[in-house]
Design a protein around this motif. Structure first.
Motif, PDB file in Angstrom:
ATOM      1  N   SER A  54       0.860  -1.198   0.000  1.00 27.05           N
ATOM      2  CA  SER A  54       0.000   0.000   0.000  1.00 27.05           C
ATOM      3  C   SER A  54       0.888   1.237   0.000  1.00 27.05           C
ATOM      4  CB  SER A  54      -0.860  -0.006   1.265  1.00 27.05           C
ATOM      5  OG  SER A  54      -1.434   1.266   1.498  1.00 27.05           O
ATOM      6  N   VAL A  55       0.307   2.369  -0.394  1.00 29.70           N
ATOM      7  CA  VAL A  55       1.032   3.631  -0.203  1.00 29.70           C
ATOM      8  C   VAL A  55       1.288   3.880   1.288  1.00 29.70           C
ATOM      9  CG1 VAL A  55       0.220   4.779  -2.308  1.00 29.70           C
ATOM     10  CG2 VAL A  55      -1.146   4.961  -0.212  1.00 29.70           C
ATOM     11  N   ALA A  56       0.461   3.237   2.139  1.00 25.88           N
ATOM     12  CA  ALA A  56       0.635   3.384   3.594  1.00 25.88           C
ATOM     13  C   ALA A  56       1.971   2.796   4.056  1.00 25.88           C
ATOM     14  CB  ALA A  56      -0.518   2.714   4.337  1.00 25.88           C
ATOM     15  N   GLN A  89      -5.728  12.053  -5.275  1.00 28.59           N
ATOM     16  CA  GLN A  89      -5.016  11.837  -4.007  1.00 28.59           C
ATOM     17  C   GLN A  89      -3.553  12.233  -4.167  1.00 28.59           C
ATOM     18  OE1 GLN A  89      -4.658   7.666  -2.858  1.00 28.59           O
ATOM     19  NE2 GLN A  89      -4.761   8.170  -0.678  1.00 28.59           N
ATOM     20  N   PRO A 116      -1.005   0.414  -3.847  1.00 33.91           N
ATOM     21  CA  PRO A 116      -2.037   1.364  -4.252  1.00 33.91           C
ATOM     22  C   PRO A 116      -2.382   2.367  -3.159  1.00 33.91           C
ATOM     23  CG  PRO A 116      -2.818  -0.946  -4.378  1.00 33.91           C
ATOM     24  CD  PRO A 116      -1.582  -0.905  -3.546  1.00 33.91           C
ATOM     25  N   GLY A 117      -2.868   3.517  -3.599  1.00 38.13           N
ATOM     26  CA  GLY A 117      -3.545   4.459  -2.709  1.00 38.13           C
ATOM     27  C   GLY A 117      -5.013   4.092  -2.662  1.00 38.13           C
ATOM     28  N   PHE A 176     -12.908  -2.191   1.737  1.00 41.33           N
ATOM     29  CA  PHE A 176     -11.800  -1.897   2.652  1.00 41.33           C
ATOM     30  C   PHE A 176     -12.205  -0.927   3.774  1.00 41.33           C
ATOM     31  CE2 PHE A 176      -8.131   0.843   3.685  1.00 41.33           C
ATOM     32  CZ  PHE A 176      -7.161  -0.086   4.028  1.00 41.33           C
ATOM     33  N   TYR A 235       0.388   8.244   7.934  1.00 39.79           N
ATOM     34  CA  TYR A 235      -0.717   9.183   8.199  1.00 39.79           C
ATOM     35  C   TYR A 235      -1.323   8.824   9.547  1.00 39.79           C
ATOM     36  CZ  TYR A 235      -3.586   5.301   6.364  1.00 39.79           C
ATOM     37  OH  TYR A 235      -4.152   4.071   6.142  1.00 39.79           O
ATOM     38  N   ARG A 292     -12.736  -1.422   7.718  1.00 35.79           N
ATOM     39  CA  ARG A 292     -11.887  -0.634   8.634  1.00 35.79           C
ATOM     40  C   ARG A 292     -12.712   0.085   9.699  1.00 35.79           C
ATOM     41  NH1 ARG A 292      -6.853   3.132   6.705  1.00 35.79           N
ATOM     42  NH2 ARG A 292      -5.760   2.867   8.673  1.00 35.79           N
ATOM     43  N   TYR A 299      -1.359  -0.636  10.523  1.00 39.46           N
ATOM     44  CA  TYR A 299      -1.668  -0.993   9.132  1.00 39.46           C
ATOM     45  C   TYR A 299      -0.487  -0.613   8.230  1.00 39.46           C
ATOM     46  CZ  TYR A 299      -3.695  -1.200   4.505  1.00 39.46           C
ATOM     47  OH  TYR A 299      -3.901  -1.496   3.177  1.00 39.46           O
TER      48      TYR A 299
HETATM   49  C1  8X3 Z   1      -5.021   1.533   1.801  1.00 37.90           C
HETATM   50  C2  8X3 Z   1      -4.651   2.851   1.240  1.00 37.90           C
HETATM   51  O1  8X3 Z   1      -4.417   5.301   1.730  1.00 37.90           O
HETATM   52  O2  8X3 Z   1      -6.243   4.105   2.817  1.00 37.90           O
HETATM   53  O3  8X3 Z   1      -3.926   0.711   1.830  1.00 37.90           O
HETATM   54  O4  8X3 Z   1      -3.960   3.730   3.538  1.00 37.90           O
HETATM   55  S1  8X3 Z   1      -4.839   4.045   2.405  1.00 37.90           S
END
Ligand code: 8X3
Ligand code: NDP
Length: 249
Positions: free
Chosen positions: A136-138, A239, A179-180, A186, A143, A190, A149
């Motif tokens: 992930s971009v995470a 984004q 990905p973002g 998802f 953030y 969450r 995560y």
């Molecule tokens: C999920 C993308 O930007 O919600 O992996 O963390 S984000």
């Protein structure tokens, strides 16, 4: 000869779209996830010749072993593993987050991914196959509320690069897809099942779709065999990045 992909998290979102994408391109797919009804519907729509289903909790190693041991002979030669099953739980900062949620994310996104990869690696090496891991971009951009995560996805990215090193000379391709914002279940997962929170996040944002990521995975998997995409980061145009924060007295 028809290639076979093993896709985790195929009951929803990116994984479900990947099953459609790969079957559409002529692959056979072993589709996995916990929700057996959704797997059955997928198989009914795409056909039992194209889709074999295995319902298990990826974090339950005994269940994974039993499912793999029961694979019919004609489904045992796996060319591509897509480690897609995963989740985020909670959006609170670390000091207010649930330790149980953290444990579930680590068990699913890290421990289960590693265990399944370990189980399938000998066959992938023998077949000079490929692995696509969903990071992930995470993994790269922290953030608030991303804490564990983001940590799990950073692990997935680094594990992918480490696999590349270990598999040097074996002809096995490994890619970390990062990905973002993609509109799937998802955010509902969450936020503990809140469709409102999910709708609010994606509203007006023109997020990426599960199909966008599935098409990217098919592209990665069908490049000429001498090419390896190491990391691939994608975002919707809407984004981007924000700056650092400074707390002042
Ligand atoms: C999920 C993308 O930007 O919600 O992996 O963390 S984000
Ligand atoms: P979804 O919630 O729509 O799909 C998640 C999938 O993972 C489901 O099929 C679910 O199946 C499966 N899964 C979760 N936990 C388990 C488990 N314990 N055992 C087996 N399967 C499990 O989300 P996405 O499609 O968006 O997520 C797919 C991957 O993409 C995840 O790894 C996610 O972190 C990653 N990602 C998502 C982004 C996004 O913005 N949506 C961005 C970047 C990365 P079931 O519940 O039936 O078991």
């Amino acid at each position: 000869m028809t290639a076979t992909a093993f896709i985790t998290g195929a009951t929803s979102g990116i994984g479900a779209a990947a099953v459609e994408e790969f079957v559409g391109a002529g692959w056979r797919v072993i589709a996995t996830g916990r929700r057996a009804d959704r797997l059955a519907a997928l198989q009914q729509r795409l056909g039992a010749d194209a889709v074999h289903t295995l319902a298990f909790d990826v974090a339950d190693e005994a269940a994974v072993d039993a499912a793999l041991a029961g694979l019919p002979t004609q489904w045992q030669d796996i060319d591509l593993l897509i480690n897609n099953a995963g989740l985020a739980l909670g959006t609170k900062p670390a000091q207010e987050a649930s330790l149980d949620d953290w444990r579930t994310m680590i068990a699913t996104n890290v421990t289960a991914l590693v265990a399944l990869t370990h189980r399938l690696l000998p066959g992938l090496v023998a077949r000079r196959g490929a692995i696509i891991n969903l990071s992930s971009v995470a993994a790269t951009y922290p953030y608030t509320g991303g804490n564990v995560y983001g940590g799990t996805k950073a692990f997935v990215e680094q594990f992918s690069l480490g696999l590349r090193s270990d598999l040097h000379g074996k002809g096995v391709r490994v890619t970390s897809i990062e990905p973002g914002m993609v509109e799937t279940e998802f955010t509902k997962v969450r936020t503990g099942g809140s469709q409102e929170a999910s709708d609010a996040l994606y509203k007006g944002a023109d997020p990426m779709t599960a199909e966008d990521i599935a098409a990217t995975m098919l592209w990665v998997a069908t490049l000429p065999p001498h090419l390896n995409i190491n990391r691939l980061e994608l975002m919707p145009v809407s984004q981007s990045f924000a700056g650092f924060q400074v707390a002042r007295d």
